[in-house]
Design a protein around this motif. Structure first.
Motif, PDB file in Angstrom:
ATOM      1  N   THR A 126     -13.939  11.678   3.241  1.00  0.00           N
ATOM      2  CA  THR A 126     -14.090  10.299   3.704  1.00  0.00           C
ATOM      3  C   THR A 126     -13.564   9.308   2.675  1.00  0.00           C
ATOM      4  OG1 THR A 126     -16.031  10.926   5.016  1.00  0.00           O
ATOM      5  CG2 THR A 126     -15.743   8.587   4.504  1.00  0.00           C
ATOM      6  N   SER A 127     -13.944   9.509   1.407  1.00  0.00           N
ATOM      7  CA  SER A 127     -13.508   8.577   0.361  1.00  0.00           C
ATOM      8  C   SER A 127     -12.003   8.646   0.137  1.00  0.00           C
ATOM      9  CB  SER A 127     -14.244   8.885  -0.946  1.00  0.00           C
ATOM     10  OG  SER A 127     -15.637   8.711  -0.794  1.00  0.00           O
ATOM     11  N   LEU A 128     -11.468   9.863  -0.011  1.00  0.00           N
ATOM     12  CA  LEU A 128     -10.036   9.992  -0.263  1.00  0.00           C
ATOM     13  C   LEU A 128      -9.209   9.606   0.965  1.00  0.00           C
ATOM     14  CD1 LEU A 128      -9.811  13.289  -2.364  1.00  0.00           C
ATOM     15  CD2 LEU A 128      -9.922  10.913  -3.148  1.00  0.00           C
ATOM     16  N   GLY A 129      -9.744   9.841   2.167  1.00  0.00           N
ATOM     17  CA  GLY A 129      -9.022   9.436   3.359  1.00  0.00           C
ATOM     18  C   GLY A 129      -8.894   7.930   3.468  1.00  0.00           C
ATOM     19  N   GLU A 130      -9.962   7.220   3.132  1.00  0.00           N
ATOM     20  CA  GLU A 130      -9.906   5.757   3.203  1.00  0.00           C
ATOM     21  C   GLU A 130      -8.945   5.175   2.170  1.00  0.00           C
ATOM     22  OE1 GLU A 130     -13.892   4.474   2.732  1.00  0.00           O
ATOM     23  OE2 GLU A 130     -14.522   5.050   4.763  1.00  0.00           O
ATOM     24  N   ILE A 131      -9.004   5.684   0.936  1.00  0.00           N
ATOM     25  CA  ILE A 131      -8.112   5.135  -0.083  1.00  0.00           C
ATOM     26  C   ILE A 131      -6.667   5.536   0.186  1.00  0.00           C
ATOM     27  CG2 ILE A 131      -8.309   7.037  -1.736  1.00  0.00           C
ATOM     28  CD1 ILE A 131      -8.172   3.251  -2.477  1.00  0.00           C
ATOM     29  N   SER A 132      -6.451   6.710   0.774  1.00  0.00           N
ATOM     30  CA  SER A 132      -5.091   7.115   1.122  1.00  0.00           C
ATOM     31  C   SER A 132      -4.506   6.177   2.179  1.00  0.00           C
ATOM     32  CB  SER A 132      -5.081   8.558   1.631  1.00  0.00           C
ATOM     33  OG  SER A 132      -5.512   9.451   0.633  1.00  0.00           O
ATOM     34  N   HIS A 133      -5.312   5.809   3.146  1.00  0.00           N
ATOM     35  CA  HIS A 133      -4.841   4.883   4.186  1.00  0.00           C
ATOM     36  C   HIS A 133      -4.506   3.518   3.588  1.00  0.00           C
ATOM     37  CE1 HIS A 133      -4.472   3.035   8.127  1.00  0.00           C
ATOM     38  NE2 HIS A 133      -5.347   2.106   7.766  1.00  0.00           N
ATOM     39  N   ARG A 134      -5.321   3.057   2.664  1.00  0.00           N
ATOM     40  CA  ARG A 134      -5.066   1.746   2.041  1.00  0.00           C
ATOM     41  C   ARG A 134      -3.800   1.790   1.186  1.00  0.00           C
ATOM     42  NH1 ARG A 134      -7.659  -2.770   3.496  1.00  0.00           N
ATOM     43  NH2 ARG A 134      -8.040  -3.461   1.347  1.00  0.00           N
TER      44      ARG A 134
ATOM     45  N   GLY B 188       4.240  -2.061   2.561  1.00  0.00           N
ATOM     46  CA  GLY B 188       4.333  -3.511   2.478  1.00  0.00           C
ATOM     47  C   GLY B 188       3.379  -4.249   3.382  1.00  0.00           C
ATOM     48  N   GLN B 189       2.407  -3.552   3.961  1.00  0.00           N
ATOM     49  CA  GLN B 189       1.444  -4.201   4.841  1.00  0.00           C
ATOM     50  C   GLN B 189       0.293  -4.838   4.087  1.00  0.00           C
ATOM     51  OE1 GLN B 189       0.268  -1.057   7.476  1.00  0.00           O
ATOM     52  NE2 GLN B 189       2.297  -0.850   8.429  1.00  0.00           N
ATOM     53  N   LEU B 190       0.086  -4.454   2.850  1.00  0.00           N
ATOM     54  CA  LEU B 190      -0.967  -5.009   2.008  1.00  0.00           C
ATOM     55  C   LEU B 190      -0.387  -5.396   0.665  1.00  0.00           C
ATOM     56  CD1 LEU B 190      -4.051  -2.654   2.645  1.00  0.00           C
ATOM     57  CD2 LEU B 190      -3.731  -4.981   3.484  1.00  0.00           C
ATOM     58  N   ASP B 191      -1.068  -6.308  -0.002  1.00  0.00           N
ATOM     59  CA  ASP B 191      -0.689  -6.711  -1.344  1.00  0.00           C
ATOM     60  C   ASP B 191      -1.488  -5.888  -2.355  1.00  0.00           C
ATOM     61  OD1 ASP B 191       0.887  -8.752  -2.959  1.00  0.00           O
ATOM     62  OD2 ASP B 191      -1.134  -9.011  -3.772  1.00  0.00           O
ATOM     63  N   ALA B 192      -0.956  -5.772  -3.568  1.00  0.00           N
ATOM     64  CA  ALA B 192      -1.632  -4.974  -4.596  1.00  0.00           C
ATOM     65  C   ALA B 192      -3.002  -5.528  -4.949  1.00  0.00           C
ATOM     66  CB  ALA B 192      -0.757  -4.894  -5.847  1.00  0.00           C
ATOM     67  N   THR B 193      -3.166  -6.820  -4.885  1.00  0.00           N
ATOM     68  CA  THR B 193      -4.472  -7.413  -5.194  1.00  0.00           C
ATOM     69  C   THR B 193      -5.518  -7.082  -4.139  1.00  0.00           C
ATOM     70  OG1 THR B 193      -3.762  -9.452  -4.103  1.00  0.00           O
ATOM     71  CG2 THR B 193      -3.433  -9.292  -6.492  1.00  0.00           C
ATOM     72  N   ALA B 194      -5.080  -6.698  -2.936  1.00  0.00           N
ATOM     73  CA  ALA B 194      -6.028  -6.447  -1.846  1.00  0.00           C
ATOM     74  C   ALA B 194      -6.731  -5.105  -1.972  1.00  0.00           C
ATOM     75  CB  ALA B 194      -5.310  -6.532  -0.498  1.00  0.00           C
TER      76      ALA B 194
ATOM     77  N   GLN C 144       6.425   0.989  -8.073  1.00  0.00           N
ATOM     78  CA  GLN C 144       6.526   1.759  -6.837  1.00  0.00           C
ATOM     79  C   GLN C 144       6.510   3.268  -7.104  1.00  0.00           C
ATOM     80  OE1 GLN C 144       9.969   0.433  -4.692  1.00  0.00           O
ATOM     81  NE2 GLN C 144       9.130  -1.603  -4.248  1.00  0.00           N
ATOM     82  N   THR C 145       7.146   3.689  -8.204  1.00  0.00           N
ATOM     83  CA  THR C 145       7.144   5.116  -8.549  1.00  0.00           C
ATOM     84  C   THR C 145       5.739   5.603  -8.872  1.00  0.00           C
ATOM     85  OG1 THR C 145       9.397   4.919  -9.415  1.00  0.00           O
ATOM     86  CG2 THR C 145       8.114   6.839 -10.096  1.00  0.00           C
ATOM     87  N   ALA C 146       5.002   4.822  -9.646  1.00  0.00           N
ATOM     88  CA  ALA C 146       3.633   5.208 -10.002  1.00  0.00           C
ATOM     89  C   ALA C 146       2.753   5.266  -8.759  1.00  0.00           C
ATOM     90  CB  ALA C 146       3.065   4.225 -11.018  1.00  0.00           C
ATOM     91  N   ILE C 147       2.892   4.315  -7.864  1.00  0.00           N
ATOM     92  CA  ILE C 147       2.075   4.305  -6.647  1.00  0.00           C
ATOM     93  C   ILE C 147       2.421   5.487  -5.751  1.00  0.00           C
ATOM     94  CG2 ILE C 147       1.615   3.015  -4.532  1.00  0.00           C
ATOM     95  CD1 ILE C 147       1.964   0.443  -6.154  1.00  0.00           C
TER      96      ILE C 147
END
Length: 249
Positions: A59-67, A74-80, A149-152
């Motif tokens: 559950t935890s890894l699935g949510e963070i993977s989606h974010r 490009g649907q979210l900003d890094a600060t979000a 971008q490479t690190a992400i």
């Protein structure tokens, strides 16, 4: 002692022997049943604990993977997602501590070790994503955008790999059966002490095995085997080419 006395003595001893045999057989059956019950209890407890832990990890890894995937697209900003990364890193650390406290039955220690290893891998991956997001937030002009971008991307892929491995360990734990564990425990040879094992094997085996084969085998085998085997085996190494992302973390 005449025949009549022998018959009388046998009529007394034989029932006693039969009773002792039945008592021994009953004790062995009780011992096996006790070991089976203990193995069943240990396996069921471990399966329940790994199942519950694996579900929370997924559950935890699935949510963070989606974010993070939304960030990559490009649907979210890094600060979000900065707060989400911090919470996920804390959760993975707590999951790893919980996995270290598991008490696996017999040979299932590899499952616990695998869970701990993959959770540590996921923690490093999330930290790498967090590093990439920090670069994106600080470098507005895009001077280090490629590095971010490479690190992400590397962190995101390693989180996915950790999720898959943890799911496999969860399935392995669910497939454990108490009969397999009991069979392994009954088939294990008795442990030998250092003194008893070194006596018969250490003395006579050291003399005949080390002396004669040293002369004829060292010379001829060193020539033909050193050449051909060194070439083909050093090249392919396909097993180390699969997870290159993990070694660069």
């Amino acid at each position: 002692m005449d025949f009549k006395q022998l018959v009388q003595l046998a009529s007394i001893i034989l029932p006693i022997i039969a009773f002792l045999a039945l008592a021994i057989a009953f004790a062995v059956i009780l011992q096996r049943a006790g070991r089976l019950l203990a193995a069943t209890r240990d396996v069921e407890r471990f399966r329940r604990q790994v199942g519950d832990l694996g579900q929370r990890i997924e559950t935890s890894l699935g949510e963070i993977s989606h974010r993070v995937d939304s960030l990559r697209r490009g649907q979210l900003d890094a600060t979000a997602i900065s707060d989400d990364l911090t919470a996920s890193l804390d959760a993975v650390s707590r999951y790893a501590d919980e996995a270290r406290q598991l008490q696996p039955p017999l040979d299932a220690t590899r499952i616990r070790s695998g869970l701990i290893s993959e959770l540590e891998r996921a923690a490093r991956a999330i930290a790498m994503i967090e590093h990439g997001c920090a670069i994106q937030i600080s470098a507005r002009a895009g001077a280090r955008e490629l590095e971010a971008q490479t690190a992400i991307k590397r962190g995101y892929l390693n989180v996915l790999h950790a999720r898959e491995a943890i799911h496999r360990h969860r399935l392995e734990a669910a497939a454990l059966t108490p009969t397999d564990q009991l069979r392994r425990s009954l088939s294990r040879p008795p442990a030998t002490t250092a003194g008893s094992s070194s006596g018969p094997t250490g003395g006579p085996a050291a003399g005949p095995t080390t002396g004669p084969p040293a002369g004829p085998t060292v010379g001829p085998s060193a020539g033909p085997t050193a050449g051909p085997t060194a070439g083909p085996t050093a090249g392919p190494s396909p097993t180390h080419a699969d997870p290159p992302l993990d070694h660069r973390m």
